[in-house]
Design an enzyme around this catalytic site. Structure first.
Site: not given
Length: 638
Positions: A322, A121
């Protein structure tokens, strides 16, 4: 370079805290999130005081009484109404903690301990007091890695908190606070990365033994190279969990637009639902959808210096697939701690089996198999026996215990090989072949359940040992431990007589004696004899003494009495049961006491007619059976 831009699959739900002064005790501060736009007519109808209107999302904070709250709840366009939270750091559980039965894992002490999770990420805030980071890497260009894998965006930190925010009486409590969390910075401060950066992150994860990869990123087009490295990770036992994407067209619209990499078969695609168990409008749909979790207005960790909600406390609200993805990542970590012996494929099957079905019965495009939940082992329906076959013929069966399991029986191809108290695992040994096992479990109330498993063993393959040979497990056990060695051409010669030298060599390997070839005390065993080292070591340890004429006679067959002497001396057997006797074993027989000691230990039962045949020469398989019983008491029960 042809880059594939990957965009963070979320949007920020800002939150500003306002202390309330002079309000009636019956009035409280609430945050109202609308699906499209703020419904001012509803607010006027409820006659509430609007404290703040957010400019980036359709949300307001209001002060309302319980009566006004009931009016607000009649609105059709409301996603959520939540109480404003105090600014001080007090720990709260994630949305959906109870619905996903994460509390069940906590009650049994399961936290994901020992499971390695990589968050690929924007990095993670390593100084956040509610996170514990085991390590990480930045795989971007050097100018984006000046601060290592620190998070300069916020998205990665938010994801990390959902997975593993610590149980420390502040902030929030993550799904699996015991995991080893690794931050893999593959997206920059703007939340953008490339196929290359994601691939580098996956490659690093494989090389560093990561168990589960969280990919809260998405892309609209396929990339064969990305697909290849994801498949490579999956083939090596890594679970990959990815956001389905935020391209949804509404709550009830099947838009068939799951994004990559979630679209790949080797990836668990995760969609998002709200607190009412409905799909959030922006969550993608499609046949690749596998699981859903909570993704609407999720409160989690955030770098305080980047905190967007006006209160730099290190926490904020965000929504999207997410946020749902790390719920499933954390859930898999809980199951992996619970069942460390299960493969990644079996763990994936478990979360499918234990999901709370939503929408159409079975898997569907909106919810996949449903909402991920943690179930106690005894509550899991379906398979309870999991075999694992190694390349050397060792078969390990792992069992999921049901609450009242007491005893069980194991049959291999119709022959009982174990019957007794329940155990969590059982090990068998076999040569190449196909084997049918039947497991009969009996609980304390007398209830019976039966499970059948077929196991395919590919090796070892010996030309002179068949699957139906009753002694084959004993020989394979010694073979896989490098105690028993074969002959050229894949032969074991199980029915050939075993010599005294060969027997001592097997015993020496089993005991870990020094087998280096060297001169011995025996005049007929030279230093170049293959077993000279083991023979001398056995003499040094008092296991053998040889003959009065100073010889050992290494090439003579071993008798059953000599076998008893070897094992009794090697394993320091002392006990003799008074009811042990053989009609052909008297005090005048050499090895009389040792024979009784070996029989007392259960290594031998003699012949059905009550004899022992002390002077009978032993075959390689017969000696191996006795030695395997001495080495592993598992064989005493067969």
């Amino acid at each position: 370079m042809n880059k594939l831009i990957l965009i963070i699959s979320s949007f920020i739900v800002s939150l500003i805290f306002f202390p309330i002064y002079g309000k009636a005790q019956s009035s409280e501060s609430y945050i109202i999130l609308f699906s499209k736009e703020v419904d001012h007519s509803l607010l006027q109808k409820a006659e509430v005081e609007v404290n703040h209107t957010f400019s980036l999302i359709p949300a307001v904070t209001v002060t309302a009484t319980e009566q006004q709250l009931q009016v607000l709840k009649t609105g059709d366009d409301i996603v959520s109404i939540t109480k404003d939270k105090p600014a001080e750091l007090t720990q709260v559980k994630l949305v959906g903690y109870n619905e996903m039965k994460i509390n069940t894992a906590r009650e049994t002490g399961v936290t994901g301990k020992g499971v390695k999770v990589a968050v690929i990420d924007t990095g993670v805030d390593t100084d956040h007091p509610d996170l514990r980071i085991a390590g990480g890497v930045c795989v971007l260009e050097s100018f984006d890695c000046t601060n290592g894998f620190e998070d300069d965006n916020g998205h990665g930190t938010h994801v990390a908190g959902i997975i593993s925010a610590q149980d420390n009486n502040i902030g929030i409590l993550g799904v699996a606070p015991g995991v080893e969390l690794y931050a893999v910075k593959a997206l920059d401060a703007s939340g953008y990365g490339s196929t290359v950066s994601i691939m580098k992150g996956i490659e690093w994860s494989i090389e560093n033994g990561i168990d589960i990869i969280n990919l809260s990123v998405s892309a609209k087009s396929n990339d064969p190279a990305l697909h290849a490295i994801i498949d490579k990770a999956y083939s090596q036992g890594v679970l990959i969990v990815a956001a389905a994407g935020n391209e949804g067209k509404g709550v009830d619209v099947d838009s068939n637009n799951v994004l990559y990499p979630a679209k790949y078969d080797s990836v668990i695609a995760v969609g998002a639902i709200d607190h009412t168990l409905k799909k959030i409008p922006q969550s993608a749909t499609g046949p690749e959808m596998e699981m859903v979790a909570f993704g609407g207005g999720i409160y989690s960790t955030y770098p305080s210096e980047l905190d967007p909600d006006g209160t730099p406390d290190g926490y904020t609200y965000m929504s999207g697939t997410s946020m749902a993805t790390p719920y499933i990542t954390g859930l898999l970590a809980l199951y992996k701690e619970t069942y460390p012996y299960l493969s990644h494929v079996e763990l994936r099957t478990i979360i499918q089996q234990t999901a709370q079905d939503l929408g159409e019965p079975g898997r569907d495009s909106f919810f996949g198999y449903g909402l991920g939940t943690y179930e106690r082992p005894e509550n899991i329906e379906g398979q309870k026996v999991y075999p694992e076959v190694s390349s050397d013929g060792k078969i390990t069966f792992r069992f999921i215990k049901e609450a009242n399991d007491d005893t069980f029986k194991i049959e291999r191809d119709g022959q009982i090989i174990y019957q007794g108290a329940f155990m969590l695992n059982y090990i068998d040994y076999a040569v190449k072949g196909t084997y049918n096992y039947t497991f009969t479990f009996t609980d304390r109330d007398g209830g019976v359940r039966v499970e059948q498993v077929t196991v395919q063993v590919s090796s070892p393959a010996f030309k002179d040992i068949k699957p139906e040979d009753w002694y084959s497990p004993n020989l394979v056990y010694l073979y896989q431990r490098n105690i028993l060695t074969g002959y050229p051409g894949n032969y074991i010669k199980p029915r050939s007589y075993i010599t005294r030298g060969e027997a001592v060599a097997l015993l020496g390997r089993a005991l870990g004696l020094n087998g280096e070839k060297r001169p011995t005390v025996f005049k007929d065993v030279g230093g170049n004899y293959f077993a000279s080292g083991y023979i001398q070591s056995a003499f040094d340890h008092g296991i053998i003494s040889g003959f009065p004429d100073g010889t050992f006679r290494p090439d003579s067959p071993v008798t059953r009495a000599e076998m008893a002497i070897l094992l009794a001396n090697a394993y320091l057997l002392e006990d003799i049961h008074s009811d042990i006797a053989f009609s052909d074993v008297t005090e005048n027989v050499t090895g009389y006491e040792q024979i009784l000691k070996v029989a007392t230990a259960g290594y031998t039962r003699g012949y059905p007619d009550g004899t022992f045949h002390p002077h009978e020469s032993m075959t390689r398989y017969a000696f191996s059976v006795f030695l395997s019983r001495a080495e592993n008491h598992f064989f005493l029960k067969r």
